[in-house]
Design a protein around this motif. Structure first.
Motif, short mmCIF file in Angstrom:
data_model
loop_
_atom_site.label_atom_id
_atom_site.label_comp_id
_atom_site.label_asym_id
_atom_site.label_seq_id
_atom_site.Cartn_x
_atom_site.Cartn_y
_atom_site.Cartn_z
N ASP A 140 8.63 26.19 75.14
CA ASP A 140 9.54 25.19 74.56
C ASP A 140 9.52 25.23 73.02
N ARG A 141 8.38 25.53 72.43
CA ARG A 141 8.31 25.67 70.97
C ARG A 141 9.13 26.87 70.50
N ILE A 142 9.08 27.96 71.26
CA ILE A 142 9.91 29.13 70.93
C ILE A 142 11.38 28.77 71.10
N LYS A 143 11.69 28.05 72.16
CA LYS A 143 13.08 27.65 72.43
C LYS A 143 13.65 26.83 71.28
N ILE A 144 12.87 25.93 70.73
CA ILE A 144 13.33 25.10 69.60
C ILE A 144 13.64 25.98 68.39
N VAL B 12 9.40 38.35 82.92
CA VAL B 12 8.81 38.05 81.62
C VAL B 12 9.45 36.74 81.13
N TYR B 13 8.77 36.04 80.25
CA TYR B 13 9.36 34.80 79.74
C TYR B 13 10.61 35.08 78.92
N ALA B 14 11.52 34.08 78.90
CA ALA B 14 12.80 34.26 78.22
C ALA B 14 13.34 32.89 77.77
N CYS B 15 14.15 32.92 76.70
CA CYS B 15 14.86 31.73 76.23
C CYS B 15 16.29 32.12 75.93
N ILE B 16 17.22 31.21 76.19
CA ILE B 16 18.63 31.40 75.87
C ILE B 16 19.08 30.18 75.07
N LEU C 26 24.84 25.14 79.55
CA LEU C 26 24.29 25.67 78.30
C LEU C 26 25.40 25.85 77.28
N ARG C 27 25.37 24.99 76.25
CA ARG C 27 26.38 25.01 75.19
C ARG C 27 25.71 24.73 73.86
N PRO C 28 26.40 24.91 72.73
CA PRO C 28 25.75 24.69 71.44
C PRO C 28 25.00 23.36 71.38
N GLY C 29 23.77 23.44 70.87
CA GLY C 29 22.93 22.26 70.77
C GLY C 29 21.88 22.17 71.86
N ASN C 30 21.96 23.07 72.85
CA ASN C 30 20.88 23.08 73.84
C ASN C 30 20.49 24.51 74.17
N ALA C 31 19.40 24.63 74.93
CA ALA C 31 18.85 25.95 75.25
C ALA C 31 18.11 25.84 76.57
N LEU C 32 17.71 27.00 77.06
CA LEU C 32 17.01 27.11 78.34
C LEU C 32 15.80 28.00 78.14
N ALA C 33 14.64 27.58 78.66
CA ALA C 33 13.42 28.38 78.60
C ALA C 33 12.97 28.67 80.02
N GLY D 98 35.96 28.78 82.15
CA GLY D 98 36.79 28.40 81.01
C GLY D 98 37.62 29.56 80.50
N THR D 99 38.01 29.45 79.23
CA THR D 99 38.92 30.44 78.65
C THR D 99 38.37 31.08 77.38
N GLU D 100 37.21 30.64 76.90
CA GLU D 100 36.72 31.17 75.63
C GLU D 100 35.55 32.13 75.80
N VAL D 101 35.48 33.10 74.91
CA VAL D 101 34.35 34.01 74.81
C VAL D 101 33.13 33.20 74.38
N ILE D 102 31.97 33.54 74.93
CA ILE D 102 30.75 32.84 74.53
C ILE D 102 29.85 33.78 73.73
N ARG D 103 29.03 33.18 72.87
CA ARG D 103 28.00 33.90 72.11
C ARG D 103 26.71 33.13 72.28
N HIS D 104 25.72 33.77 72.88
CA HIS D 104 24.43 33.13 73.12
C HIS D 104 23.31 34.08 72.74
N LEU D 105 22.28 33.54 72.11
CA LEU D 105 21.09 34.32 71.79
C LEU D 105 20.16 34.35 73.00
N HIS D 106 19.62 35.53 73.29
CA HIS D 106 18.68 35.73 74.38
C HIS D 106 17.40 36.32 73.81
#
Length: 194
Positions: free
Chosen positions: A33-37, A95-99, A133-140, A153-161
């Motif tokens: 969760d610290r990495i996710k933040i 392996v552990y992951a965050c988005i 999962l949308r801007p302002g939140n994340a998943l660990a 939806g109709t829009e392209v998404i950009r998410h950090l992994h």
């Protein structure tokens, strides 16, 4: 590419922070969760992840995955740019992951495996949680966590992994077919762009 030294420095600092957290002991939810933040902090800098530097895939291709940073220990940061209609079946990462969302929304469904795994190729999953999962939140997710992804939806998404090891090296990830009650080793999917 027009992306700046600022992005490279920011990404390397994120990797260094994640490495320091991981070095504290076995990865657990509080550490993750610290990495996710920290990942959410860099995802919030939307201007760093622009179309000019990280173009969207074609409608047919559905996904572009860009390597942003990695270190010698294997910690790796990517930017995924995906078209609406992209569906990724339930899978683990080993392996552990965050988005963290930069732009747009994806629906993640989190599952728990309820069988004991004793029958090869068979698996039973139960819904645990749904995450919009949308801007302002994340998943660990820890190594054995299982999730699926749908881009509506109709829009392209950009998410950090972020992954504890490069995605390209994760050749034992398991993909699940809930309807059939089966599981198998998962294909790597989209090829990473550098």
């Amino acid at each position: 590419m027009a992306y700046t030294k600022n992005l490279n420095e920011l990404a390397q600092q994120f990797i260094a922070d994640a490495r320091a957290i991981a070095a504290e002991g076995p990865m657990d939810r509080p550490r993750l969760d610290r990495i996710k933040i920290r990942l959410m902090d860099i995802a919030a800098r939307k201007g760093l992840w622009a179309e000019d530097d990280f173009p969207a895939p074609s409608v047919e291709e559905k996904q572009n995955r860009f390597l942003i940073a990695k270190d010698d220990s294997g910690l790796t940061l990517y930017l995924n740019v995906m078209q609406p209609g992209k569906v990724i079946p339930p899978h683990n990462h080993t392996v552990y992951a965050c988005i963290a969302a930069v732009e747009g929304a994806e629906q993640n469904t989190i599952y728990e495996r309820v069988d004991d795994g004793s029958v090869p190729g068979k698996a039973e999953l139960r819904l645990r949680e749904e995450v919009d999962l949308r801007p302002g939140n994340a998943l660990a997710m820890l190594a054995d966590d299982i999730h699926s992804v749908v881009i509506d939806g109709t829009e392209v998404i950009r998410h950090l992994h972020f992954y504890g090891q490069p995605l390209e090296s994760l050749d034992q990830r398991i993909s699940y077919d809930i309807e059939a009650g089966t599981c198998k080793v998962m294909d790597i999917g989209a090829k990473t762009k550098t």
